[in-house]
Design a protein around this motif. Structure first.
Motif, PDB file in Angstrom:
ATOM      1  N   ILE A 160     -28.693  58.368  33.760  1.00  0.00           N
ATOM      2  CA  ILE A 160     -29.708  58.502  34.518  1.00  0.00           C
ATOM      3  C   ILE A 160     -30.859  57.844  34.385  1.00  0.00           C
ATOM      4  N   ALA A 161     -31.011  56.460  33.590  1.00  0.00           N
ATOM      5  CA  ALA A 161     -32.125  56.251  33.909  1.00  0.00           C
ATOM      6  C   ALA A 161     -31.779  54.715  34.770  1.00  0.00           C
ATOM      7  N   GLN A 162     -30.669  54.827  35.000  1.00  0.00           N
ATOM      8  CA  GLN A 162     -30.380  53.525  35.751  1.00  0.00           C
ATOM      9  C   GLN A 162     -29.992  54.427  37.769  1.00  0.00           C
ATOM     10  N   ILE A 163     -30.190  55.472  37.875  1.00  0.00           N
ATOM     11  CA  ILE A 163     -29.893  56.194  38.600  1.00  0.00           C
ATOM     12  C   ILE A 163     -30.799  57.114  39.250  1.00  0.00           C
ATOM     13  N   ARG A 164     -32.287  56.982  38.238  1.00  0.00           N
ATOM     14  CA  ARG A 164     -32.781  58.413  38.777  1.00  0.00           C
ATOM     15  C   ARG A 164     -33.762  57.952  39.523  1.00  0.00           C
ATOM     16  N   SER A 165     -34.045  56.767  40.073  1.00  0.00           N
ATOM     17  CA  SER A 165     -34.544  56.707  41.253  1.00  0.00           C
ATOM     18  C   SER A 165     -34.598  56.804  42.682  1.00  0.00           C
ATOM     19  N   LEU A 166     -33.234  56.598  42.492  1.00  0.00           N
ATOM     20  CA  LEU A 166     -31.397  56.885  43.289  1.00  0.00           C
ATOM     21  C   LEU A 166     -31.457  58.599  44.133  1.00  0.00           C
ATOM     22  N   VAL A 167     -31.484  59.079  43.556  1.00  0.00           N
ATOM     23  CA  VAL A 167     -31.251  60.680  43.838  1.00  0.00           C
ATOM     24  C   VAL A 167     -31.889  61.503  43.063  1.00  0.00           C
ATOM     25  N   ASP A 168     -32.091  62.692  43.276  1.00  0.00           N
ATOM     26  CA  ASP A 168     -33.126  64.431  42.854  1.00  0.00           C
ATOM     27  C   ASP A 168     -31.881  65.009  42.232  1.00  0.00           C
ATOM     28  N   TYR A 169     -30.690  65.519  42.464  1.00  0.00           N
ATOM     29  CA  TYR A 169     -29.827  65.864  41.801  1.00  0.00           C
ATOM     30  C   TYR A 169     -28.995  65.461  41.167  1.00  0.00           C
ATOM     31  N   ALA A 170     -28.119  65.926  40.349  1.00  0.00           N
ATOM     32  CA  ALA A 170     -26.596  65.929  39.711  1.00  0.00           C
ATOM     33  C   ALA A 170     -25.961  66.630  39.160  1.00  0.00           C
ATOM     34  N   ILE A 171     -24.661  66.470  39.303  1.00  0.00           N
ATOM     35  CA  ILE A 171     -23.983  67.457  39.345  1.00  0.00           C
ATOM     36  C   ILE A 171     -23.117  67.207  37.720  1.00  0.00           C
ATOM     37  N   VAL A 172     -22.968  68.773  37.442  1.00  0.00           N
ATOM     38  CA  VAL A 172     -22.682  68.314  35.956  1.00  0.00           C
ATOM     39  C   VAL A 172     -21.449  69.445  35.901  1.00  0.00           C
ATOM     40  N   GLY A 173     -20.085  69.149  34.783  1.00  0.00           N
ATOM     41  CA  GLY A 173     -19.716  70.051  34.185  1.00  0.00           C
ATOM     42  C   GLY A 173     -18.990  70.442  35.665  1.00  0.00           C
ATOM     43  N   HIS A 174     -18.657  69.341  36.862  1.00  0.00           N
ATOM     44  CA  HIS A 174     -17.437  69.709  37.906  1.00  0.00           C
ATOM     45  C   HIS A 174     -16.322  70.208  37.356  1.00  0.00           C
ATOM     46  N   SER A 175     -15.175  70.850  37.559  1.00  0.00           N
ATOM     47  CA  SER A 175     -14.281  71.422  37.310  1.00  0.00           C
ATOM     48  C   SER A 175     -13.121  69.924  37.226  1.00  0.00           C
ATOM     49  N   GLU A 176     -13.128  69.280  37.892  1.00  0.00           N
ATOM     50  CA  GLU A 176     -12.931  68.074  37.871  1.00  0.00           C
ATOM     51  C   GLU A 176     -12.843  66.450  36.636  1.00  0.00           C
ATOM     52  N   ARG A 177     -13.825  67.254  36.801  1.00  0.00           N
ATOM     53  CA  ARG A 177     -14.666  66.677  35.444  1.00  0.00           C
ATOM     54  C   ARG A 177     -14.137  67.188  33.629  1.00  0.00           C
ATOM     55  N   ARG A 178     -14.037  68.250  34.027  1.00  0.00           N
ATOM     56  CA  ARG A 178     -13.936  69.113  33.284  1.00  0.00           C
ATOM     57  C   ARG A 178     -12.581  69.219  32.638  1.00  0.00           C
ATOM     58  N   TYR A 179     -10.886  69.788  33.599  1.00  0.00           N
ATOM     59  CA  TYR A 179      -9.839  69.470  34.543  1.00  0.00           C
ATOM     60  C   TYR A 179      -9.261  68.297  33.583  1.00  0.00           C
ATOM     61  N   VAL A 180      -9.525  67.452  34.868  1.00  0.00           N
ATOM     62  CA  VAL A 180      -8.870  65.643  34.736  1.00  0.00           C
ATOM     63  C   VAL A 180      -9.368  64.938  33.758  1.00  0.00           C
ATOM     64  N   PHE A 181     -10.885  64.971  34.051  1.00  0.00           N
ATOM     65  CA  PHE A 181     -11.959  64.018  32.297  1.00  0.00           C
ATOM     66  C   PHE A 181     -11.773  64.765  31.303  1.00  0.00           C
ATOM     67  N   ARG A 182     -11.338  65.635  31.493  1.00  0.00           N
ATOM     68  CA  ARG A 182     -11.589  66.207  29.776  1.00  0.00           C
ATOM     69  C   ARG A 182     -12.783  65.850  29.397  1.00  0.00           C
ATOM     70  N   GLU A 183     -13.329  66.433  29.942  1.00  0.00           N
ATOM     71  CA  GLU A 183     -15.087  66.636  29.551  1.00  0.00           C
ATOM     72  C   GLU A 183     -15.281  68.101  29.213  1.00  0.00           C
ATOM     73  N   THR A 184     -15.940  68.013  27.957  1.00  0.00           N
ATOM     74  CA  THR A 184     -16.520  69.379  27.199  1.00  0.00           C
ATOM     75  C   THR A 184     -17.147  69.935  27.104  1.00  0.00           C
ATOM     76  N   ASP A 185     -17.705  71.753  26.523  1.00  0.00           N
ATOM     77  CA  ASP A 185     -18.923  72.052  27.028  1.00  0.00           C
ATOM     78  C   ASP A 185     -19.624  71.329  26.675  1.00  0.00           C
ATOM     79  N   LYS A 186     -19.339  70.624  25.597  1.00  0.00           N
ATOM     80  CA  LYS A 186     -20.165  70.012  24.541  1.00  0.00           C
ATOM     81  C   LYS A 186     -20.945  68.222  25.031  1.00  0.00           C
ATOM     82  N   ASP A 187     -20.062  67.469  25.994  1.00  0.00           N
ATOM     83  CA  ASP A 187     -20.190  66.750  26.694  1.00  0.00           C
ATOM     84  C   ASP A 187     -21.064  67.349  27.807  1.00  0.00           C
ATOM     85  N   ILE A 188     -21.012  68.420  28.202  1.00  0.00           N
ATOM     86  CA  ILE A 188     -21.996  68.716  29.209  1.00  0.00           C
ATOM     87  C   ILE A 188     -23.456  69.321  29.280  1.00  0.00           C
TER      88      ILE A 188
END
Ligand code: PGA
Length: 258
Positions: free
Chosen positions: A79-107
């Motif tokens: 976030i520190a590297q992109i915060r000046s570039l964006v206003d929003y950040a998608i978190v926990g998209h199903s592709e992150r959850r199921y393809v890249f195995r992100e857990t509720d803890k990561d999210i």
């Protein structure tokens, strides 16, 4: 409450193509009160597009990031590297959850990191086809919503957007199924109720979006659902006339409601 139209470009377009596409959109999108248009290009394109965009018309979102600010995390971006570039950040998209195995803890760590960095997290939640078949939708939504928000202070709740994205209705996953407005209404009500039971009245100020095979043909049917505050769009956001049509529909539905 504002209406949000968010385009998730996923892993599509080179930097040059992204820039050309944004150029096309900027020529046609006009700033409208109460309507927030956001596009989430690849991380590679964020720098270029942030210099190019007119934030009154189109804001940018990140598709992904890591929750730590700096350090030995090969391949990650913070976030520190992109915060000046964006206003929003998608978190926990199903592709992150199921393809890249992100857990509720990561999210939950990512949601908290986005808020700490001054960005608005768009927390995606949604059940898979088998979870739906086994009648687990309500439990899954509750777990994903409360799990994702676990590290968010009550007073920060209104800095979060939630997107209901049933995994079985996402076109990029080869799905041919489309959620009916009634399916979506039920899920949005469940999410709002979960928020209300946990956070009280503040829950009424949290925008809840829908995403999953949204196109110009069905956008109105979803936007007309009471309590639906916008759309998260994958495939159709890659096609300029489609995305622009959806923005126009959102404007019209909003005007008709007010
Ligand atoms: P889709 O994707 O609109 O292509 O179904 C939605 C999403 O994954 O956010």
């Amino acid at each position: 409450m504002k209406t949000y139209i968010v385009g998730n470009w996923k892993m599509n377009f080179t930097v040059g193509e992204s820039s050309l596409y944004l150029h096309k959109l900027l020529a046609k999108v006009h700033a409208a009160r109460g309507l927030e248009v956001v596009v989430a290009p690849s991380t590679m394109a964020l720098q270029t597009l942030s210099l190019q965009t007119d934030r009154r018309k189109i804001k940018l979102g990140a598709q992904n990031f890591y929750h730590q600010d700096f350090g030995a995390y090969t391949g990650e971006v913070s976030i520190a590297q992109i915060r000046s570039l964006v206003d929003y950040a998608i978190v926990g998209h199903s592709e992150r959850r199921y393809v890249f195995r992100e857990t509720d803890k990561d999210i939950k760590l990512k949601v908290a990191a986005a808020i700490r960095g001054g960005l608005t997290p768009i927390l995606c939640v949604g059940e898979t086809e088998s979870e739906r078949t086994f009648g687990e939708t309500a439990d899954v939504l509750r777990d994903q919503v409360l799990g994702g928000l676990m590290d968010v202070a009550k007073e920060d709740l209104t800095k979060v957007i939630i997107a209901y994205e049933p995994v079985w209705a996402i076109s990029g996953h080869g799905s041919v199924k489309v959620a009916t407005p009634l399916d979506v209404k039920e899920a949005l009500t469940l999410i709002r109720k979960t928020l209300y039971e946990t956070y009280g009245k503040k829950a009424l100020e949290v925008p809840i979006l829908f995403g999953g095979s949204v196109k110009s043909l069905n956008a109105e049917s979803y936007l007309s659902i009471p309590g639906c505050n916008g759309l998260l769009i994958g495939g159709a956001s890659l096609i300029a006339p489609e995305f622009l049509d959806i923005i126009e529909i959102a404007k019209r539905v909003k005007n008709e409601r007010e």
